[in-house]
Structures are given as structure tokens and as C-alpha cells.
Design a protein around this motif. Structure first.
Motif, PDB file in Angstrom:
ATOM      1  N   GLU A 156       0.818  -1.216   0.000  1.00 28.87           N
ATOM      2  CA  GLU A 156       0.000   0.000   0.000  1.00 28.87           C
ATOM      3  C   GLU A 156       0.850   1.263   0.000  1.00 28.87           C
ATOM      4  OE1 GLU A 156      -2.558  -0.495   3.365  1.00 28.87           O
ATOM      5  OE2 GLU A 156      -3.790  -1.994   2.343  1.00 28.87           O
ATOM      6  N   HIS A 157       2.154   1.102  -0.111  1.00 29.04           N
ATOM      7  CA  HIS A 157       3.082   2.239  -0.172  1.00 29.04           C
ATOM      8  C   HIS A 157       4.106   1.936  -1.262  1.00 29.04           C
ATOM      9  CE1 HIS A 157       4.850  -0.750   2.509  1.00 29.04           C
ATOM     10  NE2 HIS A 157       6.016  -0.341   2.049  1.00 29.04           N
ATOM     11  N   GLU A 158       4.728   2.980  -1.804  1.00 33.15           N
ATOM     12  CA  GLU A 158       5.735   2.771  -2.843  1.00 33.15           C
ATOM     13  C   GLU A 158       7.056   2.316  -2.240  1.00 33.15           C
ATOM     14  OE1 GLU A 158       6.636   5.347  -6.087  1.00 33.15           O
ATOM     15  OE2 GLU A 158       4.524   5.589  -6.613  1.00 33.15           O
ATOM     16  N   VAL A 159       7.699   1.403  -2.954  1.00 30.82           N
ATOM     17  CA  VAL A 159       9.024   0.923  -2.609  1.00 30.82           C
ATOM     18  C   VAL A 159       9.859   0.983  -3.887  1.00 30.82           C
ATOM     19  CG1 VAL A 159      10.362  -1.099  -1.915  1.00 30.82           C
ATOM     20  CG2 VAL A 159       8.214  -0.594  -0.771  1.00 30.82           C
ATOM     21  N   PHE A 160      11.060   1.518  -3.783  1.00 28.78           N
ATOM     22  CA  PHE A 160      11.981   1.606  -4.915  1.00 28.78           C
ATOM     23  C   PHE A 160      13.172   0.720  -4.584  1.00 28.78           C
ATOM     24  CE2 PHE A 160      15.409   3.205  -7.471  1.00 28.78           C
ATOM     25  CZ  PHE A 160      14.810   3.625  -8.648  1.00 28.78           C
ATOM     26  N   SER A 161      13.404  -0.293  -5.402  1.00 26.81           N
ATOM     27  CA  SER A 161      14.496  -1.243  -5.170  1.00 26.81           C
ATOM     28  C   SER A 161      15.456  -1.267  -6.344  1.00 26.81           C
ATOM     29  CB  SER A 161      13.945  -2.649  -4.955  1.00 26.81           C
ATOM     30  OG  SER A 161      13.227  -2.713  -3.758  1.00 26.81           O
ATOM     31  N   ARG A 199      11.619   3.921   0.559  1.00 31.12           N
ATOM     32  CA  ARG A 199      10.229   3.594   0.860  1.00 31.12           C
ATOM     33  C   ARG A 199       9.463   4.907   0.912  1.00 31.12           C
ATOM     34  NH1 ARG A 199       7.680  -0.372   5.145  1.00 31.12           N
ATOM     35  NH2 ARG A 199       5.660   0.607   5.281  1.00 31.12           N
ATOM     36  N   GLY A 200       8.278   4.907   0.316  1.00 31.45           N
ATOM     37  CA  GLY A 200       7.521   6.143   0.247  1.00 31.45           C
ATOM     38  C   GLY A 200       6.126   6.027   0.823  1.00 31.45           C
TER      39      GLY A 200
END
Length: 173
Positions: free
Chosen positions: A70-75, A93-94
Motif C-alpha cells: 500500500e506504499h511505494e518501494v523503490f528497489s 520507501r515512500g
């Protein structure tokens, strides 16, 4: 018996148990069990030294891993010069509609792991896989920053619970 064969046996048993059912037929515990099994199987496939040679190989893992968040994650997936997996790091993590991405931190992580190539993955909790202008801009900034240290950007995947978009497949890199 090895961990792999235990997982394979458990997967077969669980597959038979859930065959013909939709996720709507499962209670939360059954859904959590199924997700946990899927992540175990996928994690077993993607271990250090494993070659990752196509967007499809990364797509399946990251869609399960990040698609329902339910939240943005950039990997960032870091690869050696033969595109073998070095590491996957959740960099940022956003919130529900964005994550701040800092090129300096991406470059530091790539250097720390001696990556020759990378791929980026982030999710869109909205369910819309269409790359935003911000997605395109940050990809270009990261690509330029990593080019200075001779690290190739192979792809940027956007995942949702239903689908995945590859910048490489769309010609956006």
C-alpha cells in the motif's frame, strides 16, 4: 532432505489444495500461506550468482514481492558483468503515491557491491503501471549518474498487483 525439496513438496501439496479456487475463495490465513509459499519459491530461484537475463525473470519475483503493498518501494537489483545476481536492495520507501529517490545513494550502493549493471523496480499502489513523468525523469537521472561510474541500467520495472511494465521492453531506456 534438502530445503529445496521440502519447499517443492509443500508447494505441490498447497497447489493441489488450492487448485481450481480463486483468491476470493480463500480466507486471510490461506492467502498469507499462499503468498509466503510463493515468496519462498521465488527467493529460492533468485539467489546470489543466479543469472537474470530477461525482464520476465525479474517480473515474477517483484510482482509477488511488491504488487500488493500500500506504499511505494523503490528497489535496485545489482548484477555483475555476466548479469548474475549480486544483491537486491530496497533503497527507498515512500507513501501511497510516491517515494523520494536519491541518485547519490543509488551510486553508493552500486559501488559498494561492485555492480556492473543494475535494474530498478518500484511499485504503484494505485494499480496503474503507466510510467509517470517523474518515473521517466528519475530513470534518466539515475542512468546518467551511474554512467559516470560505468554501471549500465538494464531496466526499470513498474509493478502492480495485476501487471508489470518494463522500460526496456517499451524502448524507454
Amino acid at each position: 532432505m534438502s530445503v529445496t525439496s521440502n519447499i517443492e513438496q509443500l508447494t505441490l501439496l498447497e497447489h493441489n489444495r488450492f487448485e481450481g479456487m480463486s483468491t476470493l475463495d480463500l480466507n486471510m490465513v490461506e492467502q498469507d500461506t499462499l503468498i509466503s509459499l510463493a515468496l519462498s519459491v521465488l527467493a529460492n530461484r533468485y539467489q546470489k550468482g543466479q543469472p537474470l537475463t530477461s525482464p520476465a525473470m525479474m517480473r515474477e519475483y517483484f510482482q509477488v514481492r511488491y504488487g500488493e503493498l500500500e506504499h511505494e518501494v523503490f528497489s535496485m537489483v545489482m548484477l555483475d558483468n555476466r548479469h548474475r545476481l549480486i544483491d537486491v536492495e530496497e533503497m527507498f520507501r515512500g507513501t501511497i503515491d510516491g517515494a523520494s529517490v536519491y541518485p547519490r545513494e543509488v551510486v553508493k550502493a552500486a559501488l559498494k557491491r561492485n555492480a556492473a549493471a543494475v535494474a530498478f523496480i518500484h511499485n504503484h499502489p494505485s494499480g496503474i503501471t503507466q510510467p509517470s513523468d517523474a518515473d521517466r525523469r528519475i530513470t534518466e537521472r539515475l542512468k546518467a549518474a551511474l554512467a559516470l561510474i560505468d554501471v549500465r541500467v538494464l531496466d526499470h520495472l513498474i509493478v502492480t498487483h495485476e501487471s508489470t511494465v518494463s522500460f526496456a521492453e517499451r524502448g524507454l531506456l
